[in-house]
Write a protein that holds these residues in place. Structure first.
Motif, PDB file in Angstrom:
ATOM      1  N   LYS A  50       0.819  -1.204   0.000  1.00 11.46           N
ATOM      2  CA  LYS A  50       0.000   0.000   0.000  1.00 11.46           C
ATOM      3  C   LYS A  50       0.858   1.262   0.000  1.00 11.46           C
ATOM      4  O   LYS A  50       1.993   1.251   0.493  1.00 11.46           O
ATOM      5  CB  LYS A  50      -0.913   0.025   1.233  1.00 11.46           C
ATOM      6  N   PRO A  51       0.315   2.366  -0.539  1.00  7.43           N
ATOM      7  CA  PRO A  51       1.016   3.639  -0.435  1.00  7.43           C
ATOM      8  C   PRO A  51       1.290   3.975   1.030  1.00  7.43           C
ATOM      9  O   PRO A  51       0.431   3.781   1.890  1.00  7.43           O
ATOM     10  CB  PRO A  51       0.023   4.638  -1.057  1.00  7.43           C
ATOM     11  N   GLY A  52       2.481   4.458   1.294  1.00  5.97           N
ATOM     12  CA  GLY A  52       2.869   4.781   2.669  1.00  5.97           C
ATOM     13  C   GLY A  52       3.694   3.703   3.337  1.00  5.97           C
ATOM     14  O   GLY A  52       4.361   3.959   4.354  1.00  5.97           O
TER      15      GLY A  52
ATOM     16  N   SER B 239       0.609   2.876   9.580  1.00  6.82           N
ATOM     17  CA  SER B 239      -0.752   2.992  10.105  1.00  6.82           C
ATOM     18  C   SER B 239      -1.056   1.962  11.184  1.00  6.82           C
ATOM     19  O   SER B 239      -1.877   2.190  12.074  1.00  6.82           O
ATOM     20  CB  SER B 239      -1.768   2.857   8.968  1.00  6.82           C
ATOM     21  N   THR B 240      -0.374   0.810  11.112  1.00  7.26           N
ATOM     22  CA  THR B 240      -0.608  -0.255  12.100  1.00  7.26           C
ATOM     23  C   THR B 240       0.648  -0.622  12.869  1.00  7.26           C
ATOM     24  O   THR B 240       0.600  -1.445  13.783  1.00  7.26           O
ATOM     25  CB  THR B 240      -1.130  -1.520  11.396  1.00  7.26           C
ATOM     26  N   ASN B 241       1.806  -0.027  12.460  1.00  6.71           N
ATOM     27  CA  ASN B 241       3.117  -0.329  13.046  1.00  6.71           C
ATOM     28  C   ASN B 241       3.466  -1.807  12.913  1.00  6.71           C
ATOM     29  O   ASN B 241       4.196  -2.368  13.740  1.00  6.71           O
ATOM     30  CB  ASN B 241       3.179   0.095  14.516  1.00  6.71           C
ATOM     31  N   GLN B 242       2.961  -2.424  11.831  1.00  9.79           N
ATOM     32  CA  GLN B 242       3.273  -3.838  11.574  1.00  9.79           C
ATOM     33  C   GLN B 242       4.451  -3.952  10.615  1.00  9.79           C
ATOM     34  O   GLN B 242       4.644  -3.098   9.732  1.00  9.79           O
ATOM     35  CB  GLN B 242       2.067  -4.538  10.939  1.00  9.79           C
ATOM     36  N   THR B 243       5.216  -5.028  10.781  1.00  6.85           N
ATOM     37  CA  THR B 243       6.233  -5.385   9.793  1.00  6.85           C
ATOM     38  C   THR B 243       5.687  -6.562   8.993  1.00  6.85           C
ATOM     39  O   THR B 243       5.339  -7.604   9.560  1.00  6.85           O
ATOM     40  CB  THR B 243       7.558  -5.770  10.471  1.00  6.85           C
ATOM     41  N   LEU B 244       5.601  -6.381   7.672  1.00  2.78           N
ATOM     42  CA  LEU B 244       4.962  -7.371   6.806  1.00  2.78           C
ATOM     43  C   LEU B 244       5.918  -7.788   5.699  1.00  2.78           C
ATOM     44  O   LEU B 244       6.674  -6.964   5.172  1.00  2.78           O
ATOM     45  CB  LEU B 244       3.689  -6.781   6.171  1.00  2.78           C
TER      46      LEU B 244
END
Length: 468
Positions: A194-196, A235-240
């Motif tokens: 996603k953008p960002g 936005s969620t502070n997740q590492t994906l």
């Protein structure tokens, strides 16, 4: 280099825009299709008393990081023979004096350096060439390309590429690489990038401290091959981590979103690639059929491309006038006029620009501004205004060399100065420009656009509403 984001096609060659485009093996320079120089492009029809548009030259602004090189023939002594004995220089010329100095240093390293295994002639030559070009100060334009970079550069000027289909930009302070958008239907969008999203690693290799060209090379690869991309989603502070397969992608260089509530078309030109002006003509006609009474032409993050496409773009909104002036090394200026193939010379027009707007995109912005055809909104543009010509070297590498300069119709130099908007509006820190692709994907209404935080686009819409 710019103090903002570095506009380039992210994955390779493209990029694009400011979103730099991740052209993992794509079509520019940054947007500039066919900018590569070998085959000259056909120039548009022009009045007999006007010069033919320099379609075979490039208006791209794409900084390419190089490892460096000269020619093995040069290494073997060709340089000294060709230049010192051919009469190319007067005996007392500064050029000959310092060329000899370089040859002396090269010979000493070649003959005397103790660690013979450490000598890499290609790396020495390539690095020397790039360092030489760096002293010219034509940042992001004049540059050296290795054979692999030549191939990627030429591909970047075409509307297709092989990759995952993301646009990236790099924060000049933090050096974080941010995905600013994805190509509709490309592997990145399908996988959920996603953008960002902030790019952390490619195939497990950290991108921290690397420039966009190096990152692009990590993302590039043959069609059908796999690549893993790890990002942090603020936005969620997740590492994906996403596992994708590279695919052939047709890059949409002109994207339209119509806003029916205010009868305004938001049209983005990603880069001035081959055929962009034809795509723009179709978008303008489509927008008018939908009911558009005004247009926001979005050139934010547009790194440039073919000057021929820039001329044609201005021509679609202007029935007469000068597009730009070309000045050679002697100071002689040659004006280039519109083609006369106007689509709508009266529709209210706002052009959005930012520090990622460069080269051919600056030509278009400057032409509209000096001809009082459009209001320019945003921030000062990048400031690239040299005419690039490609000079092939013997091993397949090339010099992209600025051989002339572009000025606006009123004679303002673009290089280093950029285009100053009529209305200066900056985005808040961390805010990415809203694109027609995102608006279309999310089916955004006028109210949602107003709430998006894109202050530049919002100001453009508000301005146009007061014009009709």
């Amino acid at each position: 280099m710019s103090n903002y984001y570095d506009p380039r096609w992210y994955e390779d060659g493209e990029r694009h825009s400011w979103r730099s485009f991740s052209t993992e093996s794509i079509s520019d320079s940054g947007s500039a299709p066919q900018a590569a120089a070998s085959p000259p492009l056909d120039a548009p029809n022009a009045p007999a008393d006007q010069p033919a548009p320099p379609g075979c030259r490039i208006a791209v602004r794409r900084a390419v990081t190089v490892t460096a090189l000269l020619i093995l023939a040069f290494i073997a002594g060709w340089f000294s023979h060709q230049f010192f004995s051919s009469g190319s220089f007067p005996a007392s010329s500064q050029s000959q004096k310092y060329a000899q100095l370089f040859q002396q240093a090269w010979t000493l390293v070649d003959q005397k350096y103790v660690d013979r295994k450490a000598i890499n002639y290609q790396k020495m030559a390539y690095s020397a060439i790039q360092a030489m070009l760096d002293t010219l100060g034509d940042k992001g334009h004049t540059r050296f390309l290795t054979p692999d970079q030549v191939q990627a550069f030429n591909q970047s000027l075409s509307p297709t590429l092989v990759g995952i289909g993301v646009y990236i930009q790099q924060d000049p302070t933090t050096k974080q690489v941010i995905i600013s958008d994805t190509v509709p239907g490309a592997p990145a969008e399908k996988a959920g990038l996603k953008p960002g999203d902030i790019l952390l690693s490619v195939n497990g290799q950290s991108v921290q401290g690397k420039d966009l060209d190096t990152i692009s090379s990590l993302l590039r690869g043959p069609e059908g091959t796999s690549v893993s991309v790890t990002v942090r989603r603020p936005s969620t502070n997740q590492t994906l981590t996403f596992h994708l397969k590279r695919a052939k992608i047709t890059v949409p260089n002109v994207i339209l979103h119509y806003i029916p509530e205010v009868h305004i078309a938001h049209i983005q030109i990603v880069q001035f690639a081959d055929g962009v002006s034809d795509q723009l003509r179709s978008s303008i006609e489509q927008a008018k059929k939908l009911g558009a009474r005004a247009i926001v032409l979005d050139l934010r993050g547009n790194p440039g491309g073919l000057v021929e496409e820039a001329i044609n773009t201005v021509s679609e909104f202007q029935a007469s006038g000068t597009v730009f002036l070309e000045q050679d090394s002697s100071g002689r200026r040659t004006p280039y006029q519109v083609t006369g193939h106007v689509v709508d010379g009266k529709i209210p027009l706002v052009v959005l620009v930012d520090n990622g707007t460069a080269s051919a995109a600056e030509i278009v912005s400057g032409a509209f501004q000096d001809n009082h055809r459009a209001v320019i909104i945003g921030t000062r543009t990048y400031g690239t205004g040299t005419v690039l010509e490609q000079f092939p070297l013997s091993d397949g590498s090339e010099l992209l060399l600025g051989t002339a300069e572009w000025l606006t119709p009123d004679g303002h130099f673009i290089r280093q100065n950029g285009i100053q908007p009529n209305i200066v509006v900056s985005l808040k820190a961390g805010q990415s420009p809203l694109t027609p692709a995102t608006e279309n994907r999310d089916h955004m209404t006028y109210q949602q656009i107003l709430q998006s935080g894109d202050s530049q686009l919002i100001r453009a819409l508000q301005y146009l509403q007061g014009q009709h």
